[in-house]
Design a protein around this motif. Structure first.
Motif, PDB file in Angstrom:
ATOM      1  N   THR A 172     -79.511  -1.462  58.285  1.00  0.00           N
ATOM      2  CA  THR A 172     -79.366  -0.073  57.825  1.00  0.00           C
ATOM      3  C   THR A 172     -79.703   0.036  56.347  1.00  0.00           C
ATOM      4  O   THR A 172     -80.396   0.971  55.917  1.00  0.00           O
ATOM      5  N   ASP A 173     -79.217  -0.929  55.556  1.00  0.00           N
ATOM      6  CA  ASP A 173     -79.531  -0.961  54.122  1.00  0.00           C
ATOM      7  C   ASP A 173     -81.037  -1.034  53.906  1.00  0.00           C
ATOM      8  O   ASP A 173     -81.605  -0.274  53.113  1.00  0.00           O
ATOM      9  N   GLN A 174     -81.682  -1.962  54.613  1.00  0.00           N
ATOM     10  CA  GLN A 174     -83.123  -2.150  54.444  1.00  0.00           C
ATOM     11  C   GLN A 174     -83.905  -0.909  54.853  1.00  0.00           C
ATOM     12  O   GLN A 174     -84.837  -0.494  54.152  1.00  0.00           O
ATOM     13  N   THR A 175     -83.511  -0.299  55.961  1.00  0.00           N
ATOM     14  CA  THR A 175     -84.194   0.906  56.431  1.00  0.00           C
ATOM     15  C   THR A 175     -84.079   2.032  55.410  1.00  0.00           C
ATOM     16  O   THR A 175     -85.048   2.765  55.151  1.00  0.00           O
ATOM     17  N   SER A 176     -82.894   2.168  54.816  1.00  0.00           N
ATOM     18  CA  SER A 176     -82.677   3.208  53.802  1.00  0.00           C
ATOM     19  C   SER A 176     -83.585   2.987  52.600  1.00  0.00           C
ATOM     20  O   SER A 176     -84.225   3.919  52.101  1.00  0.00           O
ATOM     21  N   ILE A 177     -83.650   1.733  52.131  1.00  0.00           N
ATOM     22  CA  ILE A 177     -84.483   1.415  50.964  1.00  0.00           C
ATOM     23  C   ILE A 177     -85.962   1.669  51.277  1.00  0.00           C
ATOM     24  O   ILE A 177     -86.696   2.242  50.470  1.00  0.00           O
ATOM     25  N   LEU A 178     -86.403   1.250  52.467  1.00  0.00           N
ATOM     26  CA  LEU A 178     -87.803   1.440  52.854  1.00  0.00           C
ATOM     27  C   LEU A 178     -88.164   2.915  52.939  1.00  0.00           C
ATOM     28  O   LEU A 178     -89.268   3.317  52.549  1.00  0.00           O
ATOM     29  N   LEU A 179     -87.242   3.729  53.425  1.00  0.00           N
ATOM     30  CA  LEU A 179     -87.489   5.167  53.522  1.00  0.00           C
ATOM     31  C   LEU A 179     -87.638   5.780  52.131  1.00  0.00           C
ATOM     32  O   LEU A 179     -88.523   6.615  51.889  1.00  0.00           O
ATOM     33  N   VAL A 180     -86.769   5.357  51.206  1.00  0.00           N
ATOM     34  CA  VAL A 180     -86.860   5.855  49.833  1.00  0.00           C
ATOM     35  C   VAL A 180     -88.174   5.423  49.191  1.00  0.00           C
ATOM     36  O   VAL A 180     -88.841   6.203  48.501  1.00  0.00           O
TER      37      VAL A 180
ATOM     38  N   ALA B 144     -80.165  11.659  53.059  1.00  0.00           N
ATOM     39  CA  ALA B 144     -79.149  11.189  54.007  1.00  0.00           C
ATOM     40  C   ALA B 144     -79.074   9.663  54.021  1.00  0.00           C
ATOM     41  O   ALA B 144     -77.981   9.072  54.072  1.00  0.00           O
ATOM     42  N   ALA B 145     -80.235   9.003  53.935  1.00  0.00           N
ATOM     43  CA  ALA B 145     -80.276   7.539  53.952  1.00  0.00           C
ATOM     44  C   ALA B 145     -79.606   6.951  52.718  1.00  0.00           C
ATOM     45  O   ALA B 145     -78.893   5.947  52.798  1.00  0.00           O
ATOM     46  N   ILE B 146     -79.827   7.581  51.555  1.00  0.00           N
ATOM     47  CA  ILE B 146     -79.193   7.110  50.322  1.00  0.00           C
ATOM     48  C   ILE B 146     -77.675   7.227  50.423  1.00  0.00           C
ATOM     49  O   ILE B 146     -76.931   6.309  50.049  1.00  0.00           O
ATOM     50  N   ALA B 147     -77.205   8.370  50.949  1.00  0.00           N
ATOM     51  CA  ALA B 147     -75.764   8.568  51.110  1.00  0.00           C
ATOM     52  C   ALA B 147     -75.172   7.517  52.048  1.00  0.00           C
ATOM     53  O   ALA B 147     -74.111   6.933  51.771  1.00  0.00           O
ATOM     54  N   LEU B 148     -75.876   7.233  53.151  1.00  0.00           N
ATOM     55  CA  LEU B 148     -75.410   6.222  54.105  1.00  0.00           C
ATOM     56  C   LEU B 148     -75.400   4.838  53.476  1.00  0.00           C
ATOM     57  O   LEU B 148     -74.457   4.054  53.680  1.00  0.00           O
ATOM     58  N   LEU B 149     -76.439   4.532  52.697  1.00  0.00           N
ATOM     59  CA  LEU B 149     -76.535   3.235  52.022  1.00  0.00           C
ATOM     60  C   LEU B 149     -75.318   2.981  51.142  1.00  0.00           C
ATOM     61  O   LEU B 149     -74.670   1.930  51.225  1.00  0.00           O
ATOM     62  N   PHE B 150     -74.956   3.960  50.312  1.00  0.00           N
ATOM     63  CA  PHE B 150     -73.842   3.760  49.389  1.00  0.00           C
ATOM     64  C   PHE B 150     -72.488   3.891  50.082  1.00  0.00           C
ATOM     65  O   PHE B 150     -71.506   3.273  49.653  1.00  0.00           O
ATOM     66  N   PHE B 151     -72.431   4.651  51.175  1.00  0.00           N
ATOM     67  CA  PHE B 151     -71.213   4.690  51.983  1.00  0.00           C
ATOM     68  C   PHE B 151     -70.925   3.290  52.534  1.00  0.00           C
ATOM     69  O   PHE B 151     -69.789   2.814  52.482  1.00  0.00           O
TER      70      PHE B 151
END
Length: 326
Positions: free
Chosen positions: A200-208, A39-46
Protein backbone atom coordinates in the motif's frame (compact mmCIF):
# COMPACT_ATOMS: atom_id res chain seq x y z
CA UNK A 1 28.69 -6.82 -6.70
CA UNK A 2 25.22 -7.32 -5.18
CA UNK A 3 25.18 -3.74 -3.91
CA UNK A 4 24.93 -2.53 -7.53
CA UNK A 5 21.50 -4.11 -8.04
CA UNK A 6 18.49 -1.85 -8.37
CA UNK A 7 16.03 -2.46 -5.57
CA UNK A 8 12.51 -3.46 -6.72
CA UNK A 9 11.01 -0.14 -5.64
CA UNK A 10 13.48 1.78 -7.79
CA UNK A 11 12.58 -0.37 -10.81
CA UNK A 12 8.91 0.46 -10.19
CA UNK A 13 9.76 4.15 -9.92
CA UNK A 14 11.61 4.06 -13.25
CA UNK A 15 8.66 2.31 -14.90
CA UNK A 16 6.30 4.90 -13.41
CA UNK A 17 8.41 7.79 -14.72
CA UNK A 18 8.48 6.17 -18.19
CA UNK A 19 4.71 5.69 -18.06
CA UNK A 20 4.23 9.34 -17.12
CA UNK A 21 6.64 10.35 -19.91
CA UNK A 22 4.78 8.51 -22.67
CA UNK A 23 1.26 8.50 -21.19
CA UNK A 24 0.93 11.56 -18.93
CA UNK A 25 -2.39 12.42 -17.31
CA UNK A 26 -4.15 15.03 -19.42
CA UNK A 27 -7.49 16.83 -19.64
CA UNK A 28 -10.37 15.38 -17.65
CA UNK A 29 -8.19 12.57 -16.32
CA UNK A 30 -6.08 15.04 -14.29
CA UNK A 31 -8.66 15.80 -11.53
CA UNK A 32 -9.30 12.05 -11.11
CA UNK A 33 -5.58 11.31 -10.67
CA UNK A 34 -5.15 14.27 -8.30
CA UNK A 35 -8.10 13.08 -6.18
CA UNK A 36 -6.66 9.55 -6.01
CA UNK A 37 -3.26 11.00 -5.11
CA UNK A 38 -4.67 13.02 -2.21
CA UNK A 39 -6.48 9.94 -0.89
CA UNK A 40 -3.33 7.81 -1.32
CA UNK A 41 -1.21 10.30 0.64
CA UNK A 42 -3.74 10.33 3.48
CA UNK A 43 -3.78 6.51 3.54
CA UNK A 44 0.03 6.37 3.47
CA UNK A 45 0.40 8.56 6.56
CA UNK A 46 -2.55 6.90 8.31
CA UNK A 47 -0.73 3.58 7.98
CA UNK A 48 2.54 5.17 9.15
CA UNK A 49 0.75 6.25 12.31
CA UNK A 50 -0.85 2.83 12.77
CA UNK A 51 2.56 1.10 12.48
CA UNK A 52 4.19 3.31 15.12
CA UNK A 53 4.67 1.19 18.24
CA UNK A 54 5.06 3.21 21.44
CA UNK A 55 6.47 0.17 23.25
CA UNK A 56 9.37 -0.22 20.80
CA UNK A 57 10.08 3.51 20.85
CA UNK A 58 10.19 3.54 24.67
CA UNK A 59 12.54 0.53 24.62
CA UNK A 60 15.14 2.45 22.62
CA UNK A 61 14.56 5.94 23.97
CA UNK A 62 17.21 5.87 26.73
CA UNK A 63 20.10 6.52 24.30
CA UNK A 64 19.54 10.27 24.33
CA UNK A 65 23.06 11.17 23.10
CA UNK A 66 22.64 8.90 20.08
CA UNK A 67 19.18 10.28 19.24
CA UNK A 68 20.32 13.87 19.71
CA UNK A 69 23.14 13.44 17.21
CA UNK A 70 20.95 11.63 14.65
CA UNK A 71 18.40 14.47 14.79
CA UNK A 72 21.25 16.97 14.47
CA UNK A 73 22.64 15.11 11.44
CA UNK A 74 19.20 14.84 9.81
CA UNK A 75 17.85 18.34 10.40
CA UNK A 76 20.98 20.51 10.82
CA UNK A 77 24.04 18.95 9.15
CA UNK A 78 22.23 17.84 6.00
CA UNK A 79 20.48 21.22 5.41
CA UNK A 80 23.83 22.97 5.86
CA UNK A 81 25.36 20.65 3.23
CA UNK A 82 22.48 21.45 0.88
CA UNK A 83 22.92 25.19 1.37
CA UNK A 84 26.68 24.87 0.77
CA UNK A 85 26.01 22.99 -2.47
CA UNK A 86 23.71 25.77 -3.68
CA UNK A 87 26.23 28.43 -2.60
CA UNK A 88 29.00 26.57 -4.44
CA UNK A 89 26.77 26.18 -7.54
CA UNK A 90 29.33 23.99 -9.34
CA UNK A 91 27.26 23.34 -12.47
CA UNK A 92 25.04 25.60 -14.53
CA UNK A 93 21.72 23.70 -14.37
CA UNK A 94 18.12 24.68 -13.67
CA UNK A 95 17.57 26.33 -10.28
CA UNK A 96 14.80 23.77 -9.70
CA UNK A 97 17.50 21.07 -9.56
CA UNK A 98 19.32 22.95 -6.80
CA UNK A 99 15.99 23.45 -5.03
CA UNK A 100 15.55 19.68 -5.26
CA UNK A 101 18.90 19.15 -3.53
CA UNK A 102 17.98 21.52 -0.70
CA UNK A 103 14.62 19.81 -0.37
CA UNK A 104 16.33 16.41 -0.24
CA UNK A 105 18.59 17.61 2.57
CA UNK A 106 15.78 18.81 4.88
CA UNK A 107 13.76 15.58 4.82
CA UNK A 108 13.56 13.10 7.73
CA UNK A 109 15.30 9.73 7.76
CA UNK A 110 13.81 6.55 6.38
CA UNK A 111 12.21 4.10 8.80
CA UNK A 112 12.03 0.59 7.30
CA UNK A 113 15.36 0.49 5.46
CA UNK A 114 17.30 2.22 8.27
CA UNK A 115 16.05 -0.40 10.74
CA UNK A 116 16.65 -3.27 8.29
CA UNK A 117 20.26 -2.24 7.58
CA UNK A 118 20.95 -1.65 11.29
CA UNK A 119 19.67 -5.15 12.06
CA UNK A 120 21.70 -6.74 9.24
CA UNK A 121 24.90 -5.02 10.36
CA UNK A 122 24.46 -5.97 14.03
CA UNK A 123 23.53 -2.52 15.31
CA UNK A 124 21.28 -1.31 18.11
CA UNK A 125 17.89 -2.16 16.60
CA UNK A 126 15.78 -0.81 19.48
CA UNK A 127 17.54 2.56 19.23
CA UNK A 128 17.17 2.52 15.43
CA UNK A 129 13.42 1.94 15.72
CA UNK A 130 13.12 4.81 18.19
CA UNK A 131 15.31 7.22 16.26
CA UNK A 132 13.95 6.51 12.79
CA UNK A 133 10.34 6.69 13.99
CA UNK A 134 10.99 9.93 15.87
CA UNK A 135 12.71 11.39 12.78
CA UNK A 136 9.74 10.48 10.58
CA UNK A 137 7.29 12.03 13.06
CA UNK A 138 9.36 15.17 13.63
CA UNK A 139 9.80 15.52 9.88
CA UNK A 140 6.10 16.26 9.49
CA UNK A 141 6.67 19.37 11.66
CA UNK A 142 10.32 20.25 11.07
CA UNK A 143 10.73 19.68 7.32
CA UNK A 144 7.99 22.15 6.27
CA UNK A 145 9.46 24.73 8.68
CA UNK A 146 12.91 24.19 7.17
CA UNK A 147 11.45 24.47 3.67
CA UNK A 148 9.98 27.82 4.65
CA UNK A 149 13.17 29.00 6.37
CA UNK A 150 15.91 27.70 4.06
CA UNK A 151 14.13 28.15 0.74
CA UNK A 152 12.92 31.65 1.57
CA UNK A 153 16.54 32.54 2.27
CA UNK A 154 17.45 31.32 -1.22
CA UNK A 155 14.33 32.77 -2.83
CA UNK A 156 13.15 29.31 -3.90
CA UNK A 157 10.01 28.96 -1.79
CA UNK A 158 6.88 29.53 -3.86
CA UNK A 159 3.71 31.03 -2.37
CA UNK A 160 2.83 31.47 1.30
CA UNK A 161 5.09 29.16 3.31
CA UNK A 162 2.94 29.13 6.44
CA UNK A 163 -0.19 28.38 4.42
CA UNK A 164 1.57 25.37 2.94
CA UNK A 165 2.69 24.25 6.40
CA UNK A 166 -0.99 24.29 7.35
CA UNK A 167 -1.74 22.03 4.38
CA UNK A 168 1.01 19.66 5.52
CA UNK A 169 -0.51 19.46 8.99
CA UNK A 170 -3.98 18.77 7.54
CA UNK A 171 -3.03 16.30 4.82
CA UNK A 172 -0.12 14.48 6.50
CA UNK A 173 -0.13 15.02 10.25
CA UNK A 174 -3.87 14.56 10.82
CA UNK A 175 -4.02 11.14 9.08
CA UNK A 176 -0.82 10.16 10.94
CA UNK A 177 -2.33 11.05 14.33
CA UNK A 178 -5.63 9.34 13.49
CA UNK A 179 -3.72 6.23 12.42
CA UNK A 180 -1.77 6.16 15.67
CA UNK A 181 -4.94 6.61 17.72
CA UNK A 182 -6.57 3.78 15.73
CA UNK A 183 -3.60 1.48 16.48
CA UNK A 184 -5.28 0.22 19.66
CA UNK A 185 -8.00 -1.30 17.46
CA UNK A 186 -6.15 -2.13 14.23
CA UNK A 187 -2.59 -2.63 15.53
CA UNK A 188 -2.86 -6.43 15.52
CA UNK A 189 -4.16 -6.49 11.98
CA UNK A 190 -1.38 -4.13 10.85
CA UNK A 191 1.31 -6.32 12.44
CA UNK A 192 -0.13 -9.45 10.77
CA UNK A 193 -0.34 -7.83 7.33
CA UNK A 194 2.92 -5.86 7.16
CA UNK A 195 3.63 -7.06 3.61
CA UNK A 196 0.23 -5.80 2.46
CA UNK A 197 0.82 -2.47 4.22
CA UNK A 198 4.21 -2.23 2.48
CA UNK A 199 2.54 -2.71 -0.91
CA UNK A 200 0.00 0.00 0.00
CA UNK A 201 2.87 2.36 0.85
CA UNK A 202 4.60 1.64 -2.45
CA UNK A 203 1.41 2.06 -4.47
CA UNK A 204 0.74 5.42 -2.82
CA UNK A 205 4.27 6.67 -3.57
CA UNK A 206 4.08 5.46 -7.19
CA UNK A 207 0.75 7.22 -7.70
CA UNK A 208 2.19 10.48 -6.37
CA UNK A 209 5.26 10.10 -8.61
CA UNK A 210 3.05 9.43 -11.66
CA UNK A 211 0.97 12.54 -10.93
CA UNK A 212 4.06 14.70 -10.38
CA UNK A 213 5.88 13.52 -13.49
CA UNK A 214 2.75 13.73 -15.66
CA UNK A 215 2.55 17.44 -14.85
CA UNK A 216 6.31 17.79 -15.26
CA UNK A 217 6.25 16.12 -18.71
CA UNK A 218 3.42 18.40 -19.86
CA UNK A 219 5.59 21.34 -18.71
CA UNK A 220 8.68 20.05 -20.57
CA UNK A 221 10.84 18.46 -17.86
CA UNK A 222 12.89 16.47 -20.38
CA UNK A 223 13.82 19.69 -22.17
CA UNK A 224 15.34 20.91 -18.89
CA UNK A 225 16.94 17.62 -17.76
CA UNK A 226 19.26 15.95 -20.26
CA UNK A 227 21.73 13.08 -19.81
CA UNK A 228 24.48 15.45 -18.62
CA UNK A 229 22.21 16.95 -15.98
CA UNK A 230 21.16 13.49 -14.81
CA UNK A 231 24.82 12.54 -14.53
CA UNK A 232 25.53 15.62 -12.46
CA UNK A 233 22.59 14.81 -10.12
CA UNK A 234 24.05 11.33 -9.58
CA UNK A 235 27.48 12.82 -8.75
CA UNK A 236 25.89 15.37 -6.41
CA UNK A 237 23.94 12.66 -4.58
CA UNK A 238 27.05 10.47 -4.20
CA UNK A 239 28.98 13.47 -2.85
CA UNK A 240 26.25 14.35 -0.33
CA UNK A 241 25.89 10.78 0.91
CA UNK A 242 29.66 10.25 1.19
CA UNK A 243 30.13 13.42 3.25
CA UNK A 244 27.15 12.56 5.49
CA UNK A 245 28.43 9.01 6.10
CA UNK A 246 31.93 10.25 6.91
CA UNK A 247 30.66 12.92 9.31
CA UNK A 248 28.46 10.41 11.13
CA UNK A 249 31.28 7.85 11.33
CA UNK A 250 33.76 10.41 12.67
CA UNK A 251 31.30 11.72 15.27
CA UNK A 252 30.37 8.20 16.42
CA UNK A 253 34.03 7.31 17.01
CA UNK A 254 35.05 10.71 18.35
CA UNK A 255 32.40 10.57 21.09
CA UNK A 256 33.10 6.95 21.97
CA UNK A 257 29.85 5.32 20.89
CA UNK A 258 29.80 1.52 20.99
CA UNK A 259 29.97 -0.45 17.76
CA UNK A 260 26.20 -1.22 17.72
CA UNK A 261 25.44 2.46 18.35
CA UNK A 262 27.91 3.50 15.65
CA UNK A 263 26.04 1.33 13.16
CA UNK A 264 22.73 2.89 14.21
CA UNK A 265 24.12 6.40 13.82
CA UNK A 266 25.52 5.58 10.40
CA UNK A 267 22.26 4.22 8.99
CA UNK A 268 19.76 6.51 10.73
CA UNK A 269 21.78 9.71 10.38
CA UNK A 270 22.61 9.52 6.67
CA UNK A 271 19.36 8.37 4.98
CA UNK A 272 16.49 10.39 3.53
CA UNK A 273 12.87 9.29 3.23
CA UNK A 274 11.28 8.88 -0.18
CA UNK A 275 7.99 7.93 1.52
CA UNK A 276 7.83 11.29 3.30
CA UNK A 277 9.52 13.40 0.64
CA UNK A 278 7.39 12.69 -2.43
CA UNK A 279 3.96 13.29 -0.82
CA UNK A 280 5.24 16.39 0.99
CA UNK A 281 6.66 17.85 -2.23
CA UNK A 282 3.29 17.29 -3.86
CA UNK A 283 1.78 19.66 -1.27
CA UNK A 284 4.60 22.18 -0.89
CA UNK A 285 5.46 22.96 -4.51
CA UNK A 286 3.52 23.93 -7.65
CA UNK A 287 2.51 20.86 -9.67
CA UNK A 288 4.57 22.10 -12.62
CA UNK A 289 7.89 21.68 -10.79
CA UNK A 290 7.26 18.77 -8.38
CA UNK A 291 8.70 16.23 -10.84
CA UNK A 292 12.01 18.00 -11.19
CA UNK A 293 12.15 18.81 -7.45
CA UNK A 294 11.91 15.13 -6.42
CA UNK A 295 14.37 13.89 -9.07
CA UNK A 296 17.46 14.28 -6.81
CA UNK A 297 15.54 12.53 -3.99
CA UNK A 298 14.65 9.55 -6.18
CA UNK A 299 18.26 9.17 -7.33
CA UNK A 300 19.61 9.64 -3.79
CA UNK A 301 17.17 6.96 -2.59
CA UNK A 302 18.70 4.35 -4.88
CA UNK A 303 22.29 5.38 -4.14
CA UNK A 304 21.75 5.26 -0.37
CA UNK A 305 20.25 1.76 -0.64
CA UNK A 306 23.20 0.45 -2.67
CA UNK A 307 25.81 2.11 -0.45
CA UNK A 308 24.17 1.12 2.84
CA UNK A 309 23.67 -2.46 1.65
CA UNK A 310 27.41 -2.73 0.98
CA UNK A 311 28.31 -1.08 4.30
CA UNK A 312 25.92 -3.33 6.24
CA UNK A 313 27.46 -6.43 4.66
CA UNK A 314 30.94 -5.21 5.62
CA UNK A 315 29.88 -4.67 9.24
CA UNK A 316 28.20 -8.10 9.30
CA UNK A 317 31.30 -9.89 7.99
CA UNK A 318 33.55 -7.99 10.42
CA UNK A 319 31.24 -8.97 13.30
CA UNK A 320 31.26 -12.63 12.25
CA UNK A 321 35.07 -12.65 12.00
CA UNK A 322 35.36 -11.05 15.44
CA UNK A 323 33.02 -13.68 16.94
CA UNK A 324 35.04 -16.51 15.31
CA UNK A 325 38.36 -15.16 16.59
CA UNK A 326 37.07 -14.76 20.13
Amino acid sequence: MGFLRLDPMMVKLIITVLLATFLPARGGFVPIVEGLTTAAIALLFFMHGAKLSREKIIAGSSHWRLHLWIMCSTFIVFPILGCLLVWWHPVNVSNDIYTGFIYLCILPATVQSAIAFTSLAGGNVAAAICSASASSLLGVFVSPLLVNLVMNVHGAMPGNGFEQIGKIMLQLLLPFVLGHIARRWIGGWVERHRSLIGKTDQTSILLVVYTAFSEAVVNGIWHKVDATTLGWIVVGCILLLTIALLINLVVARLFGFSRPDEITILFCGSKKSLANGVPMANILFPASIVGIIVLPLMIFHQIQLMACSWIAQRYKKAGEQSSTES
